[in-house]
Design a protein around this motif. Structure first.
Motif, PDB file in Angstrom:
ATOM      1  N   ALA A 157      20.756  54.307  35.469  1.00 12.04           N
ATOM      2  CA  ALA A 157      21.152  53.841  34.137  1.00 12.04           C
ATOM      3  C   ALA A 157      22.667  53.789  34.005  1.00 12.04           C
ATOM      4  CB  ALA A 157      20.551  54.754  33.075  1.00 12.04           C
ATOM      5  N   VAL A 190      18.219  55.442  29.202  1.00 13.73           N
ATOM      6  CA  VAL A 190      16.777  55.509  29.460  1.00 13.73           C
ATOM      7  C   VAL A 190      16.142  56.559  28.560  1.00 13.73           C
ATOM      8  CG1 VAL A 190      14.992  56.058  31.163  1.00 13.73           C
ATOM      9  CG2 VAL A 190      17.024  54.786  31.864  1.00 13.73           C
ATOM     10  N   ILE A 198      14.572  47.298  31.115  1.00 18.31           N
ATOM     11  CA  ILE A 198      15.393  47.686  29.970  1.00 18.31           C
ATOM     12  C   ILE A 198      16.484  46.650  29.709  1.00 18.31           C
ATOM     13  CG2 ILE A 198      17.055  49.420  29.144  1.00 18.31           C
ATOM     14  CD1 ILE A 198      15.388  51.522  30.694  1.00 18.31           C
ATOM     15  N   ILE A 236      14.796  49.963  35.209  1.00 18.67           N
ATOM     16  CA  ILE A 236      16.108  49.659  34.637  1.00 18.67           C
ATOM     17  C   ILE A 236      16.236  48.159  34.373  1.00 18.67           C
ATOM     18  CG2 ILE A 236      18.601  49.717  35.028  1.00 18.67           C
ATOM     19  CD1 ILE A 236      17.358  52.466  34.487  1.00 18.67           C
TER      20      ILE A 236
END
Length: 374
Positions: A132, A139, A107, A104
């Motif tokens: 997320a 995701v 990202i 995460i």
């Protein structure tokens, strides 16, 4: 084809290279990339795996050739791709434990890179969704399918329930299926084709069913190096191929897959550190310097001593048998082609680059580390 000590592999200032060391030939790497591209209709069909190179320099050569999608196996490799501003990255691993939060973080830190990961269990889907949701992001996921390797992935009968459940989780986006067929590695291309068709027919039927059911267009990330020519030749537009070894090549694949015309582009340099007796030499090429998961005869091939036979191997030493040690002196250089290049690269912090037959630079092997910053 046997690797020969051709002029392209000679290193005029090899006396300045420490041993053991990993050396890379960038021009041959570029040739391998172009060879890869020539084997597909479009670069959009390529998602090369960076587990072999683990290097920003190699990734940039792939990007310069128009390749924008990548596959990797570790959070560190994914972070390296993020720093290289790769557009699309698949972590071909199901994150568990703290790696979920690390993923995460990736990202969030690299918003210009589209990251996805594998899942094969609903519990992980739920944990990814919650992580997320907590960070207000989404995701991408690929459903990992067990197509015969019996290592990871769901059975075909379990796919629909997992897809249904994942679609109910708002912070997950299913992008496709992942089908790694690493158990198919026969020397015969025709045998590989037959084995590949046995499972892939069902995958094609499944994708059609999924696309109709969910009004979607699922991507299939399929195969590795052994089945690359098969998936590359498929007329389907929704298949992405993920070879990795092609970029450096190695003795194992060179021997098995002669239909793939890649060139060896990385060597290990070693030296004689002791003369044991009339037929045995000891080299500084231990377990810490070359992949050692295979039997003794499948560790390394010396292009300047093709008759050498490995006798023993330990942490810092490799003992080989040659016809006559009177032909050698302590300090002599051996040029070795690893039988398995991928884990060999992971043993080195740096690869020395050879251009115009001279060592003139270095490529950091950044992603050999388990953690870069995340």
């Amino acid at each position: 084809m046997e690797t020969e000590m051709t002029p392209a592999y000679r290193i005029s200032n090899v006396e300045h290279l420490p041993s053991p060391s990993l050396v890379v030939f960038p021009e041959l790497v570029k040739n391998n990339i172009q060879q890869l591209i020539s084997m597909v209709e479009s670069v959009n069909k390529l998602r090369p795996h960076i587990k072999t190179c683990k290097s920003a320099d190699a990734i940039k050569l792939l990007q310069s050739a128009g390749i924008n999608k990548f596959k990797c196996a570790t959070i560190a490799e994914a972070e390296l791709l993020g720093t290289c501003e790769a557009k699309d990255v698949l972590l071909a691993y199901q994150p568990v434990g703290p790696n979920i939060d690390r993923f995460i973080t990736l990202i969030k830190r690299f918003p210009n890179t589209s990251f996805a990961c594998l899942i094969d269990h609903r519990d992980i889907a739920e944990q990814l969704h919650q992580a997320a949701l907590n960070e207000d992001c989404q995701v991408g996921i690929f459903i990992d399918i067990n197509v015969g390797m019996n290592r990871t992935g769901v059975q075909l009968a379990q796919i629909l329930p997992l897809v249904d459940h994942s679609l109910s989780l708002a912070n997950l986006k299913i992008r496709g299926l992942h089908c790694y067929d690493g158990h198919i590695h026969d020397a015969s291309l025709e045998t590989r084709k037959i084995q590949c068709e046995r499972y892939f027919t069902e995958i094609e039927q499944l994708v059609s069913q999924l696309n109709d059911r969910y009004q979607s267009s699922f991507t299939i990330v399929a195969g590795g190096t052994p089945t690359f020519p098969i998936h590359a030749a498929s007329p389907r537009k929704d298949i992405e191929c993920s070879p990795g070894t092609f970029i450096f090549w190695d003795k194992g694949y060179q021997h098995l897959f002669s239909e793939q015309p890649f060139q060896v582009a990385a060597f290990v340099i070693s030296r004689v550190i002791s003369i044991v007796d009339d037929t045995k030499l000891c080299l500084d090429l231990g377990h810490k310097a070359i992949a050692s998961e295979n039997e003794l005869s499948k560790r390394v091939f010396f292009v300047n001593a093709p008759d050498a036979r490995t006798v023993s191997h330990s942490e810092e030493h490799l003992v080989i048998e040659v016809p006559n040690t009177r032909d050698y002196t302590v300090g002599d250089v051996f040029y070795g082609v690893p039988h398995h290049i991928c884990p060999t690269v992971a043993l080195y912090d740096t690869a020395f680059t050879i251009t115009d037959n001279r060592w003139n630079g270095e490529w950091p092997i950044t992603a050999r580390r388990r953690k870069i910053t995340i």
